[in-house]
Every structure is written in C-alpha cells, then in structure tokens.
Enzyme design. Structure first.
Site, PDB file in Angstrom:
ATOM      1  N   CYS A 292       0.973  -1.009  -0.104  1.00 15.92           N
ATOM      2  CA  CYS A 292      -0.096  -0.044   0.061  1.00 15.92           C
ATOM      3  C   CYS A 292       0.623   1.131  -0.032  1.00 15.92           C
ATOM      4  O   CYS A 292       0.317   2.366  -0.488  1.00 15.92           O
ATOM      5  CB  CYS A 292      -0.905   0.027   1.253  1.00 15.92           C
ATOM      6  SG  CYS A 292      -0.153   0.345   2.859  1.00 15.92           S
ATOM      7  N   GLY A 293       1.995   0.993   0.372  1.00 18.72           N
ATOM      8  CA  GLY A 293       2.864   2.422   0.481  1.00 18.72           C
ATOM      9  C   GLY A 293       3.510   2.768   1.901  1.00 18.72           C
ATOM     10  O   GLY A 293       4.684   3.170   1.977  1.00 18.72           O
TER      11      GLY A 293
END
Length: 239
Positions: free
Chosen positions: A226-227
C-alpha cells in the site's frame, strides 16, 4: 544511532525481546501501526505487554470492512489498547465520484486511492506524533519487497527508526503464538481472506486453496504494497 550495530546486537533476539528493547529504548516515544488485519493481534499483544498504553496508529481509509472495525473494537476492549485513528480527509462517497470511480467494488486507479486515502493519513499521523521508534508487523515471507528488509531501519520518510520484530517469522510461528495466548484472528480469515486491506474486490479478495496468502491483495495489478511501509520518499504517492 548506529543502525548496523543495533541489528548486529539484535541478531539473535526473539521477537518479544526486540519489542522489549524498543520499549526500553524509546518509552513513550514509541508507536506502532496496525491495520487490524488477519494476524494483527500478535504484535498488538507483544507491544502492549511491553509498553502498556502504547499509541497504536490505525488508518481509516473510508473503505475498511465492517468486520475490521468490529475486530479493532474487540481487541481494544480485550487488551485495553490506546488506538489513535487517523482518517482520510475525503468523504469516501464523494471522492469516488470526483475520481471517476463509478463502481465502488473496484478501483480503476489503485495507486491514487492508496496514496490519498491511506498514505496521507499515515504520514500525517507520523508527523503529528513524531515518534522516535515505530513498531510494524511486516514479515519477509509476505512479499518480495520485504525480503531484504532489516529488523531495524532508519525511516527517512518518517524521521524515526522502523522496527520489525516479526520480520523473520513464518506463518507457523504466528499461528503458534496466537494459539499460545488464545488470540483471535480477523473474522474474515475463516472466509478465505488471509491478507486484509480495503473492501473493493480489486484491493482485497478471498484466496483459493493453494494460493499465496497475499494473492488476494490488489489481485492482477502487480502491486504488493500500500506504501506506508516504504521508508524512503514515496514520490508515487504524491498525487
């Protein structure tokens, strides 16, 4: 701090010992993040044992499963967790319309949704809380992007040390810990959701028998993170 030296010192430490070290090193300046996903109870239990009342950052993207909220509340009451919820700045329904996301069960632009509705709230949380240490629950076994991670890393993006006590753990070890302390799994796990994020099918789906546990995340999109666990600058999230 000398990160290389710390990793050498912790090389033979157990996950529990790493958490205790973190609590002793940073005290109230230690936070942890949790998605309250399938196996989240493990690190929540460890951290809250070592540092009762540790601030637990949870990001509300606006698209979480109702069962995730139920699970969070179940664990919060059971462990007396100190959960700090950071929400997207967007109205979830309005945002979909403004970004031509006309089917709420899918995402046309997954990267943009993650950047704005998950990464931004987490970055805001880390800026406001300004921790010196951050516990996270990533494991090398989960994704190729996590194979070369170290237990302790300098997270330039958040200006703190990122500590991953469970990094070397297998799924078997997770299960054994949960059995030992009679910890619950996320309620969607029994329906085949072994990695749980947001509710669009393009972001989280149940897996088929024999599939990799994370095959249900961003299925077919070539995306594995997702980061928020990328510790250097995340230019792709500046959308």
């Amino acid at each position: 701090m000398d990160v290389e030296l710390i990793n050498q010192e912790l090389a033979s430490a157990s996950a529990e010992q790493i958490v205790v070290w973190s609590a002793g090193q940073f005290g109230k300046n230690l936070v942890m993040s949790s998605s309250f996903g399938a196996e989240s109870a493990v690190l929540l239990h460890m951290a809250n044992q070592a540092l009762p009342g540790i601030r637990v950052i949870m990001v509300d993207t606006g698209y979480l499963f109702p069962q995730t909220w139920e699970f969070m509340e179940q664990l919060r009451q059971r462990m007396d967790l100190n959960v700090w919820i950071y929400r997207t700045k967007n109205d979830p329904v309005v945002w979909l319309g403004q970004n031509q996301e006309h089917d709420p069960t899918q995402r046309r632009d997954i990267e943009r949704c993650c950047a704005i509705n998950k990464n931004e709230p987490f970055e805001r949380a880390m800026k406001q809380l300004a921790p010196a240490g951050w516990l996270r629950g990533i494991r090398r076994q989960q994704a190729q992007t996590r194979q070369d991670r170290q237990v302790v890393e300098w997270a330039a993006r958040y200006q703190c040390l990122a500590i991953s006590p469970l990094l070397g753990w297998t799924g078997k070890q997770v299960h054994e810990y949960m059995q030992k302390y009679q910890l619950p799994y996320h309620p969607l796990r029994e329906k085949g959701y072994l990695s749980i994020g947001c509710n669009p099918l393009s972001c989280t789906r149940p897996i088929a028998p024999g599939e990799d546990p994370r095959a249900g995340r961003w299925s077919g999109a070539g995306k594995v993170e997702c980061g928020i666990n990328l510790t250097n600058s995340l230019d792709s999230a500046r959308l």
